[in-house]
Design a protein around this motif. Sequence first.
Motif, short mmCIF file in Angstrom:
data_model
loop_
_atom_site.label_atom_id
_atom_site.label_comp_id
_atom_site.label_asym_id
_atom_site.label_seq_id
_atom_site.Cartn_x
_atom_site.Cartn_y
_atom_site.Cartn_z
N ARG A 1 0.83 -1.20 0.00
CA ARG A 1 0.00 0.00 0.00
C ARG A 1 0.86 1.25 0.00
O ARG A 1 0.57 2.22 -0.68
CB ARG A 1 -0.94 0.00 1.20
CG ARG A 1 -1.78 1.26 1.34
CD ARG A 1 -2.61 1.52 0.09
NE ARG A 1 -3.85 0.80 0.09
CZ ARG A 1 -4.65 0.68 -0.96
NH1 ARG A 1 -4.31 1.23 -2.11
NH2 ARG A 1 -5.78 0.00 -0.87
N ASN B 1 -3.12 14.66 -1.35
CA ASN B 1 -3.71 13.64 -0.48
C ASN B 1 -5.13 13.31 -0.89
O ASN B 1 -5.56 12.15 -0.86
CB ASN B 1 -3.69 14.10 0.98
CG ASN B 1 -2.28 14.13 1.55
OD1 ASN B 1 -1.36 13.56 0.99
ND2 ASN B 1 -2.12 14.80 2.68
N ALA C 1 -6.34 9.63 -2.09
CA ALA C 1 -7.45 8.95 -1.42
C ALA C 1 -8.47 8.46 -2.44
O ALA C 1 -8.96 7.32 -2.35
CB ALA C 1 -8.11 9.89 -0.42
N ILE D 1 -9.44 5.13 -0.36
CA ILE D 1 -9.22 5.22 1.09
C ILE D 1 -9.62 6.61 1.53
O ILE D 1 -9.85 7.51 0.71
CB ILE D 1 -7.75 4.94 1.46
CG1 ILE D 1 -6.81 5.90 0.71
CG2 ILE D 1 -7.38 3.48 1.17
CD1 ILE D 1 -5.34 5.71 1.04
N SER D 2 -9.72 6.82 2.83
CA SER D 2 -10.07 8.15 3.32
C SER D 2 -8.88 9.09 3.18
O SER D 2 -7.72 8.66 3.09
CB SER D 2 -10.49 8.09 4.78
OG SER D 2 -9.37 7.83 5.61
N THR E 1 -6.47 8.61 5.99
CA THR E 1 -5.62 7.44 5.80
C THR E 1 -4.53 7.72 4.79
O THR E 1 -3.37 7.32 4.97
CB THR E 1 -6.46 6.23 5.34
OG1 THR E 1 -7.44 5.94 6.34
CG2 THR E 1 -5.59 5.00 5.12
N THR F 1 -1.86 9.68 6.46
CA THR F 1 -1.05 8.83 7.32
C THR F 1 -0.05 8.02 6.51
O THR F 1 1.13 7.90 6.89
CB THR F 1 -1.96 7.87 8.12
OG1 THR F 1 -2.82 8.64 8.97
CG2 THR F 1 -1.14 6.92 8.97
N HIS F 2 -0.50 7.45 5.39
CA HIS F 2 0.40 6.67 4.54
C HIS F 2 1.53 7.54 3.99
O HIS F 2 2.69 7.12 3.95
CB HIS F 2 -0.37 6.04 3.38
CG HIS F 2 -1.15 4.81 3.75
ND1 HIS F 2 -0.61 3.78 4.49
CD2 HIS F 2 -2.43 4.44 3.48
CE1 HIS F 2 -1.52 2.83 4.65
NE2 HIS F 2 -2.63 3.22 4.06
#
Length: 229
Positions: free
Chosen positions: A164, A178, A182, A187-188, A191, A194-195
């Motif tokens: 991921r 971002n 997403a 994904i949110s 998230t 964070t990644h």
Amino acid sequence: MGVGGGAPIRVVIADDHALIRSGLSGMLGAQPDIEVIDAVADGAAAIAAAERLRPEVVVMDIRMPGVNGIDATRRIRRAPDAPRVLVLTTFDLDEYVYEALRAGAGGFLLKDAPPGQLAEAVRTVAGGEELLAPAVTRRLISRFLRVPPSHRAAERLAATLTERELDVLRELAAGRSNTEIAGRLHISEATAKTHVSRVLTKLDLRDRVQAVVYAYENGVVSPGAPDGG
């Protein structure tokens, strides 16, 4: 008022052409949230101004006599609490934008950009973001990156990041935000953020610009490869 409603963004301009320095100073100085505190003609003077005046942003030409913009950027960015550097390029003529990104520039802007885009670019880098124009970034790196990555580098990368996180690094290499990451990875946004943070931390990268350079150097993406839309 500057970024976040505070003091104006303090800017130093470095360009060896007097008319360009004057034009940039006029365009940026006309903005209520930007203050041009110095305009210098070479990289050595830019380094000195950055040390003496502590601006938030240095708008840096690449080709200047003596100390060029790449070396000046590298030296400025080494300092504690260093100002951000926004590099100016003529794009079709400059062969050093890739090296400027590696030196620590927070982004780059074409010299023929309209006044509003220049001011917004200064605000972007002053706010801690990276200025990544996706199509231009990919084109520049595709043009100037010549050495293929080693298999060993690819193996190290695979051992460091999860699948991921590799997906996220590929999206970073395409210059995506971002929000865009997403959406593409389903994904949110939290998230995705964070990644991105984990990728930068694991690879010991300072920012998203370095992530782009890293991805091309290590074969995560290939110069000229389609970005998948």
